[in-house]
Design an enzyme around this catalytic site. Structure first.
Site, PDB file in Angstrom:
ATOM      1  N   ARG A  68       0.803  -1.229   0.000  1.00 33.43           N
ATOM      2  CA  ARG A  68       0.000   0.000   0.000  1.00 33.43           C
ATOM      3  C   ARG A  68       0.837   1.281   0.000  1.00 33.43           C
ATOM      4  O   ARG A  68       0.277   2.374   0.051  1.00 33.43           O
ATOM      5  CB  ARG A  68      -0.972  -0.002   1.183  1.00 33.43           C
ATOM      6  CG  ARG A  68      -0.349   0.125   2.547  1.00 33.43           C
ATOM      7  CD  ARG A  68      -1.399  -0.104   3.635  1.00 33.43           C
ATOM      8  NE  ARG A  68      -2.565   0.725   3.461  1.00 33.43           N
ATOM      9  CZ  ARG A  68      -2.705   1.952   3.969  1.00 33.43           C
ATOM     10  NH1 ARG A  68      -1.719   2.487   4.674  1.00 33.43           N
ATOM     11  NH2 ARG A  68      -3.809   2.636   3.784  1.00 33.43           N
ATOM     12  N   TYR A  69       2.142   1.170  -0.059  1.00 38.81           N
ATOM     13  CA  TYR A  69       2.953   2.384  -0.139  1.00 38.81           C
ATOM     14  C   TYR A  69       2.707   3.074  -1.471  1.00 38.81           C
ATOM     15  O   TYR A  69       2.893   2.487  -2.537  1.00 38.81           O
ATOM     16  CB  TYR A  69       4.449   2.068  -0.002  1.00 38.81           C
ATOM     17  CG  TYR A  69       4.885   1.645   1.388  1.00 38.81           C
ATOM     18  CD1 TYR A  69       4.090   1.873   2.506  1.00 38.81           C
ATOM     19  CD2 TYR A  69       6.110   1.014   1.584  1.00 38.81           C
ATOM     20  CE1 TYR A  69       4.493   1.486   3.771  1.00 38.81           C
ATOM     21  CE2 TYR A  69       6.532   0.628   2.849  1.00 38.81           C
ATOM     22  CZ  TYR A  69       5.715   0.862   3.938  1.00 38.81           C
ATOM     23  OH  TYR A  69       6.116   0.476   5.201  1.00 38.81           O
ATOM     24  N   THR A  70       2.296   4.325  -1.389  1.00 42.10           N
ATOM     25  CA  THR A  70       1.959   5.164  -2.555  1.00 42.10           C
ATOM     26  C   THR A  70       1.070   4.410  -3.540  1.00 42.10           C
ATOM     27  O   THR A  70       1.267   4.451  -4.754  1.00 42.10           O
ATOM     28  CB  THR A  70       3.215   5.698  -3.264  1.00 42.10           C
ATOM     29  OG1 THR A  70       4.048   4.597  -3.676  1.00 42.10           O
ATOM     30  CG2 THR A  70       4.012   6.594  -2.344  1.00 42.10           C
ATOM     31  N   GLY A  71       0.070   3.722  -3.002  1.00 37.77           N
ATOM     32  CA  GLY A  71      -0.905   3.051  -3.856  1.00 37.77           C
ATOM     33  C   GLY A  71      -0.314   1.956  -4.710  1.00 37.77           C
ATOM     34  O   GLY A  71      -0.846   1.634  -5.780  1.00 37.77           O
ATOM     35  N   GLY A  72       0.792   1.356  -4.262  1.00 40.57           N
ATOM     36  CA  GLY A  72       1.442   0.307  -5.031  1.00 40.57           C
ATOM     37  C   GLY A  72       2.552   0.806  -5.931  1.00 40.57           C
ATOM     38  O   GLY A  72       3.345   0.013  -6.459  1.00 40.57           O
TER      39      GLY A  72
END
Length: 317
Positions: free
Chosen positions: A61-65
């Site tokens: 989930r970091y920066t939406g993938g």
């Protein structure tokens, strides 16, 4: 760079790990926002590899993938040189099953992470947090299946208290399942709470600790001495700025020792923490190459016993 085994496993990792949480879009569709452009992220990752860092910490989930995508594109052709660590647990969409440690979510998200990373295996797949709604056996059987399928090499966890990690190791043991080899706790001179239970447990069970926030959100670097820099965590998180005031005397000691050694306060604090019991690596997050090079300067030398004791006393548990 120095390398050690991750816990009691045979996997060798660098004492510093590069955190990828800031790499990518400042406004992702979901997940944690980023602060470092893809171009700068590519430069930082490549430089980290050249400096000997082989452990790269990421999450779905970091920066939406996007952070996984950036890492995957950058290590293309150099995959064999790095240890890719990523995580699963947090929200990745509005659906009721788009979170947690259920078998459904784990199996869905490992495929998404593999696709974004551009690889057919993940070296260290980690439970990003505790899912109190899913039985540990369900989660651990899913992870065990991924290892048997060759999609994951090792498993670890993050933000697990000592009692949950101990229970997870027991569940793995009695059911003959793969077990966690590592845990990611928040640990620094400014936050030593894990020394009461989690750290002794890791020493006893041979679990390697990969630390996040090893410089206390920047507090231990000394950058909050006179003011709160714009764009810093202290500016965005008032609690960080408040804690900086609490540790002013300790940070001054770090500066004094740093001056004696020709180092920086950040290097001194990192050197102290990576040499603590059960610590395998510390995750550093940088937005500039200069910060990366400074952090790498924390490895390859040792504090004296007197300096270590002074620091220990200045930052009580």
């Amino acid at each position: 760079m120095e390398y050690v085994r991750l816990g009691k496993s045979g996997l060798k990792v660098s004492r510093l790990s590069l955190g990828c949480w800031n790499f990518g879009s400042p406004t992702p569709p979901w997940g944690k926002p980023g602060k470092v452009t893809p171009t700068d992220s590519f430069r930082i990752i490549r430089e980290a590899i050249d400096l000997g860092i082989n452990l790269f910490d990421n999450a779905n989930r970091y920066t939406g993938g996007e952070a996984e995508e950036i890492l995957g594109r950058t290590i293309k052709g150099r995959r064999h040189e790095v240890v890719v660590a990523t995580k699963v647990h947090g929200d990745v969409g509005p659906g009721i099953n788009n979170r947690g440690q259920s078998r459904l979510h784990i199996m869905q998200e490992v495929e998404n992470s593999l696709r974004r990373l551009g690889t057919d295996y993940i070296d260290l797949y980690q439970a990003h947090n505790v899912d109190y709604e899913t039985p540990l056996e369900e989660s651990l059987r899913a992870y065990d299946d991924l290892i048997r399928q060759g999609k994951v090499r090792y498993i670890g966890c993050s933000n697990f208290p000592a009692w949950v990690l101990t229970k997870a190791l027991w569940v793995s043991d009695v059911n003959k399942l793969a077990s966690f080899i590592s845990v990611q706790p928040n640990y620094s001179l400014a936050n030593r709470a894990i020394e009461k239970e989690l750290q002794p447990m890791c020493v006893d069970q041979g679990i390697g600790m990969i630390l996040y926030s090893p410089m206390g959100g920047g507090i231990l670097s000394g950058k909050y001495e006179s003011n709160i820099p714009r764009g810093s965590r202290g500016a965005e998180e008032p609690a960080v700025a408040e804690r900086a005031k609490k540790f002013q005397e300790g940070v001054q000691l770090l500066k004094d020792i740093a001056n004696e050694l020709g180092k920086t306060p950040a290097q001194v604090s990192l050197n102290w923490i990576i040499n603590r019991p059960a610590v395998s690596a510390a995750i550093v997050g940088v937005s500039k190459l200069e910060q990366l090079n400074e952090n790498v300067g924390a490895v390859g030398w040792s504090l004296s016993e007197e300096q270590t004791n002074q620091i220990d006393e200045a930052f009580p548990v």
